[in-house]
Scaffold this active site. Structure first.
Site, PDB file in Angstrom:
ATOM      1  N   ARG A 274      -1.543  13.518  11.305  1.00 21.35           N
ATOM      2  CA  ARG A 274      -1.870  13.482   9.886  1.00 21.35           C
ATOM      3  C   ARG A 274      -2.755  14.675   9.546  1.00 21.35           C
ATOM      4  NH1 ARG A 274      -0.531   8.749   7.447  1.00 21.35           N
ATOM      5  NH2 ARG A 274      -0.182   6.916   8.761  1.00 21.35           N
TER       6      ARG A 274
ATOM      7  N   ASP B  55       6.868   1.940   4.155  1.00 23.68           N
ATOM      8  CA  ASP B  55       6.501   1.035   3.062  1.00 23.68           C
ATOM      9  C   ASP B  55       7.491   1.076   1.904  1.00 23.68           C
ATOM     10  OD1 ASP B  55       4.272   0.452   4.527  1.00 23.68           O
ATOM     11  OD2 ASP B  55       2.877   1.623   3.312  1.00 23.68           O
TER      12      ASP B  55
ATOM     13  N   GLY C 154       2.252  -2.331   4.325  1.00 21.14           N
ATOM     14  CA  GLY C 154       2.368  -2.213   2.877  1.00 21.14           C
ATOM     15  C   GLY C 154       1.011  -1.884   2.298  1.00 21.14           C
TER      16      GLY C 154
ATOM     17  N   TYR D  53       2.121  -2.494  14.011  1.00 17.48           N
ATOM     18  CA  TYR D  53       2.430  -1.309  14.822  1.00 17.48           C
ATOM     19  C   TYR D  53       3.631  -1.536  15.728  1.00 17.48           C
ATOM     20  CZ  TYR D  53      -1.777   0.771  13.000  1.00 17.48           C
ATOM     21  OH  TYR D  53      -2.715   1.294  12.145  1.00 17.48           O
TER      22      TYR D  53
ATOM     23  N   ARG E 254       6.744  -0.620  13.328  1.00 15.02           N
ATOM     24  CA  ARG E 254       7.040   0.781  13.027  1.00 15.02           C
ATOM     25  C   ARG E 254       7.464   1.579  14.265  1.00 15.02           C
ATOM     26  NH1 ARG E 254       1.716   4.327  11.551  1.00 15.02           N
ATOM     27  NH2 ARG E 254       0.937   4.642  13.660  1.00 15.02           N
TER      28      ARG E 254
END
Length: 536
Positions: free
Chosen positions: A201, A257, A301, A413, A416
């Site tokens: 990120r 999401d 979400g 987790y 995903r």
């Protein structure tokens, strides 16, 4: 043969020009970033084309917008044996996709996007293409499938042999080595979760990224990530254009999401909903196996409750679904505690599904914590599942004659990290192919995704201007309430505010019978499929 970019001009109707310019001003205001770059470049302009009946095309940039003398070539797909049986090889020059599919008799034609797909002319020869692929942000089912199909599609359809993977997200452009990607090296990666390229990120330094692109001679960049990633991709595109580099910058939107605006659905969402069923089933088994059993399941979400909503509808074992878009309260008449008690008395057990962003305001009020953010600018969320489980136990502790057994399951987790399912694998293939067709045709500065069932090329600003959220005044959310029989939890003021939030500002569209001057046959046949070069 050197081909010039087409020149298509507006008809001399003042109303058309004025309406398009007015929409340009409104779009400029709508998509102004919170921290606007100091340098104003030509690339920040929106490309709008108007036509009769209120038709507006929100077009995407093309390499010939800033490199007008680029040569085009016949698309090699016309000689590809796999395409020999295709009735129509190429997308028509004026094919567009409507943003809204449900209209009234008196509605204007509205906003359209350029349809995705192979074009008759391309602006890259296979030998000159050096493509790079990067994945950024959180994990999501289908990342490896998109990588695989980009590599194989470039190789099998266009004969491109130079493809590299940027490791570790945006930082990898200047902080890490690249990895060579070939059809053989990516052959089986779609069966694995995560991303073989790694991710991170933040860490974006636009100048350093474009320096790396320029130094490595990269001519196509495929950026897979969410809205924050695509904001960064838009800056990379602007800097590439400012430097006049022949490099197509293409985004493939990704968010588990499903909160990216305009598009029908993001890849990985179907896989996430399917995997969420396992957790809900486990919670239901635990709950119904004990007296007054309660199963609490927290799903992903952050700001949008799509996974929780769809998983609830798919399961039919859920008694209460809580999402960020619909406020709820615990105590008092028609509060959550009253509903839990009533459901336990009626059924003897219940299952609560909640999105991770639900109830954050209630937690914050009780704990008085300051907001903190991650490297992508996302607000750190508190564990609403753990908090709600504690609150429910605390409430029933005061009722010694009403014992409960509560099990809390947090599979976020795990969900995903799973490989994409069959549906998502097909979807990821279509996304990858649409992306590379657009890049080879010279389009740049866009993301590719389906809009009303048709893949389209969408300007970056369109998917970064706002997030997609569950519409709690829509029939879909009503179906959830009917399925669970839970209270609405909303006051009349909450409903009215939701309705106001959903209303989009009215954008003046091009009206009247006048339309654009027809492009000359020469301009329409040179592969640059713009209806107009409407940079205003």
């Amino acid at each position: 043969m050197q081909m010039e970019a087409p020149t298509v001009v507006f008809a001399s109707a003042p109303a058309i020009t004025a309406a398009v310019q007015q929409q340009q001003k409104i779009l400029d205001l709508k998509v102004m970033p919170a921290t606007a770059p100091a340098r104003k470049t030509k690339s920040s302009k929106k490309k709008l084309a108007g036509g009769g009946g209120g038709y507006v095309l929100e077009d995407v940039p093309h390499l010939t917008d800033f490199l007008p003398h680029l040569q085009s070539y016949p698309n090699p797909l016309q000689d590809h044996p796999a395409y020999s049986v295709v009735k129509q090889y190429f997308v028509n020059a004026d094919d567009t996709v409507s943003k809204k599919i449900v209209v009234h008799e008196s509605s204007s034609r509205g906003t359209h996007f350029r349809r995705a797909g192979p074009r008759q002319r391309v602006y890259f020869q296979p030998g000159e293409v050096s493509a790079a692929i990067v994945t950024c942000g959180g994990l999501c089912p289908g990342l490896n499938t998109v990588i695989r199909e980009l590599v194989c599609g470039l190789h099998d359809m266009y004969g491109v042999t130079s493809v590299v993977g940027i490791e570790g997200g945006y930082k990898g452009f200047y902080a890490r080595n690249t990895v060579e990607l070939t059809p053989r090296s990516v052959n089986g990666i779609h069966k694995r979760g995560g991303t073989v390229l790694g991710t991170s990120r933040g860490g974006q330094d636009t100048a350093k990224i474009v320096d790396s692109i320029q130094d490595r001679g990269i001519s196509q960049v495929y950026i897979i990530g969410g809205d924050g990633t695509q904001k960064g991709a838009a800056l990379v595109h602007e800097e590439v254009q400012r430097r006049g580099l022949k490099c197509a910058v293409v985004g493939v939107p990704k968010t588990i999401d499903n909160d990216i605006a305009v598009i029908d659905k993001s890849f990985g969402f179907d896989s996430a909903v399917e995997e969420a069923q396992r957790a809900i089933n486990a919670a239901h088994v635990e709950a119904e196996s004990t007296e007054n059993g309660i199963g609490v399941v927290k799903l992903m979400g952050r700001n949008s409750g799509f996974i929780a909503m769809h998983a609830t509808l798919a399961s039919r074992d859920v008694d209460c679904c809580l999402i960020p878009e619909s406020p709820f309260f615990l105590d008092g008449k028609d509060g959550l505690f009253e509903f839990v008690e009533r459901r336990l008395r009626d059924n003897g057990h219940m299952v609560i599904v909640l999105a991770e962003g639900a109830g954050q305001d209630l937690i914050a009020k009780g704990m008085h914590l300051a907001d903190t953010h991650d490297a992508s600018g996302n607000k750190h969320l508190l564990d609403v599942g753990l908090w709600l489980s504690h609150k429910i136990k605390e409430h029933f502790r005061k009722k010694p004659n009403f014992p409960i057994t509560l099990k809390y399951i947090d599979p976020t987790y795990m969900i995903r990290a799973v490989p994409s399912n069959a549906s998502d694998n097909v979807y990821c293939t279509l996304l990858a192919h649409s992306a590379l067709h657009g890049a080879m045709a010279g389009y740049t500065g866009f993301v590719v995704a389906p809009v009303n069932g048709r893949h389209a090329y969408i300007p970056f600003y369109r998917i970064t201007e706002k997030q997609n959220k569950v519409v709690i005044t829509d029939r879909m959310w009503a179906r959830v309430l009917c399925s669970t029989n839970q209270p609405c939890f909303l006051s009349p003021e909450d409903v009215e505010k939701a309705r106001q939030d959903e209303e989009e500002p009215q954008i003046p569209l091009v009206e009247g019978e006048n339309s654009l001057v027809k492009a000359s046959p020469m301009s329409m046949s040179n592969g640059h499929d713009h209806l107009c070069n409407g940079t205003s």
